[in-house]
Design a protein around this motif. Structure first.
Motif, PDB file in Angstrom:
ATOM      1  N   LEU A 235       0.831  -1.205   0.000  1.00 48.51           N
ATOM      2  CA  LEU A 235       0.000   0.000   0.000  1.00 48.51           C
ATOM      3  C   LEU A 235       0.864   1.253   0.000  1.00 48.51           C
ATOM      4  N   ASP A 236       1.968   1.219   0.735  1.00 43.26           N
ATOM      5  CA  ASP A 236       2.828   2.398   0.805  1.00 43.26           C
ATOM      6  C   ASP A 236       3.529   2.669  -0.516  1.00 43.26           C
ATOM      7  N   VAL A 237       3.789   1.624  -1.307  1.00 45.20           N
ATOM      8  CA  VAL A 237       4.301   1.853  -2.663  1.00 45.20           C
ATOM      9  C   VAL A 237       3.233   2.528  -3.515  1.00 45.20           C
ATOM     10  N   LEU A 238       1.992   2.088  -3.388  1.00 43.87           N
ATOM     11  CA  LEU A 238       0.901   2.674  -4.169  1.00 43.87           C
ATOM     12  C   LEU A 238       0.641   4.133  -3.796  1.00 43.87           C
ATOM     13  N   THR A 239       0.722   4.452  -2.514  1.00 43.78           N
ATOM     14  CA  THR A 239       0.433   5.814  -2.075  1.00 43.78           C
ATOM     15  C   THR A 239       1.599   6.771  -2.317  1.00 43.78           C
ATOM     16  N   GLY A 240       2.778   6.225  -2.624  1.00 47.15           N
ATOM     17  CA  GLY A 240       3.953   7.063  -2.801  1.00 47.15           C
ATOM     18  C   GLY A 240       4.730   7.303  -1.519  1.00 47.15           C
ATOM     19  N   ALA A 241       4.295   6.688  -0.405  1.00 44.02           N
ATOM     20  CA  ALA A 241       5.032   6.835   0.848  1.00 44.02           C
ATOM     21  C   ALA A 241       6.425   6.223   0.747  1.00 44.02           C
ATOM     22  N   GLN A 242       6.591   5.240  -0.149  1.00 45.83           N
ATOM     23  CA  GLN A 242       7.903   4.684  -0.449  1.00 45.83           C
ATOM     24  C   GLN A 242       7.908   4.246  -1.905  1.00 45.83           C
ATOM     25  N   GLN A 243       9.084   4.081  -2.456  1.00 47.32           N
ATOM     26  CA  GLN A 243       9.190   3.741  -3.885  1.00 47.32           C
ATOM     27  C   GLN A 243       9.547   2.287  -4.139  1.00 47.32           C
TER      28      GLN A 243
END
Length: 269
Positions: free
Chosen positions: A199-207
């Motif tokens: 989810l954090d990859v999707l939200t841009g919180a991490q790459q």
């Protein structure tokens, strides 16, 4: 445009979270937690949520097979269905069980649908913050009902932020990753919840996020989500991840360009 399958399974995961998982969060006692393998815990929430979700999925696709994490713990032969024909569901009823059992966040509910061995739909739901991601092969990814925002520009390696889940890495490999991490803008230790990492990859919180263990219920849902959003999920040798593969190592990135940058920095690729 409405997608009944994505909506129906999303509703089922929300129901399991509301009826079973969230009410037990921080309310478990010792009898609700057991060890199914050395260092691997399971809770009453895992078992009850898997039963509820499995029953609902079979209603949605009569004749389909459900391969759930807890069912496989009891009958590993279920994994043969991942290369079989027809509709096969993968279910992780509580991803991040160690967090859940300890009263920590994050944790997630996850599912994926394989048809004739191909991942065709997937879902990841974080019930504490309400984030729902769903994808259909060839139709893109929805993040809370909308398309994930595309980055304005690809960050270079020194500005990248991502996770290396080093717990299960062999010692020599861990040292290589940690040394390579000095070239990354920010290398995070991991959240012990694969669903939240995706989810954090999707939200841009991490790459990006790097894993060693690649159990199919942990990664099949997120891999399709990221791919349908324009990213990649590849083994360390650059081959695409498949749920029936028995290899180790997975690097997931928000784009092919990020994958190349991170692979060069952390893996020496």
């Amino acid at each position: 445009m409405a997608d009944p399958l994505l909506d129906d399974v999303g509703t089922l995961l929300r129901e399991a979270a509301a009826k079973v998982v969230v009410p037990l969060f921080r309310r478990l006692d010792a009898s609700d937690i057991s060890e199914k393998a050395p260092g691997e815990v399971v809770t009453v929430a895992d078992r009850e949520a898997e039963a509820l979700i499995s029953e609902g999925l079979r209603r949605l696709r009569p004749g389909s097979v459900v391969v759930g994490e807890e069912a496989v713990a009891d009958d590993p032969d279920l994994l043969r269905h991942l290369r079989g024909s027809g509709d096969v569901w993968l279910v992780d009823p509580v991803d991040g069980t160690s967090n859940f059992a300890a009263g920590r966040r994050p944790f997630a509910l996850m599912a994926a649908l394989l048809t004739d061995g191909v991942s065709v739909a997937s879902w990841v739901y974080d019930p504490l913050d309400g984030t729902m991601a769903a994808a259909r092969l060839g139709a893109g990814t929805r993040l809370d009902g909308a398309s994930p925002s595309a980055p304005q520009a690809e960050p270079r390696v020194g500005a990248l932020r991502g996770t290396a889940a080093t717990k299960f890495l062999p010692p020599d490999f861990r040292r290589r990753v940690e040394e390579g991490g000095r070239r990354i803008g920010e290398l995070l230790p991991g959240q012990h919840c694969a669903g939240r990492e995706y989810l954090d990859v999707l939200t841009g919180a991490q790459q990006f996020v790097l894993f060693w263990r690649t159990l199919p219920w942990d990664h099949t849902p997120g891999a399709l989500l990221v791919r349908e959003a324009g990213g990649v999920a590849r083994r360390f040798d650059g081959t695409d991840y498949h749920p029936a593969d028995e290899g180790r190592g997975l690097l997931v990135a928000a784009s092919p360009e990020v994958w190349d940058e991170v692979s060069a920095a952390l893996l020496g690729g």
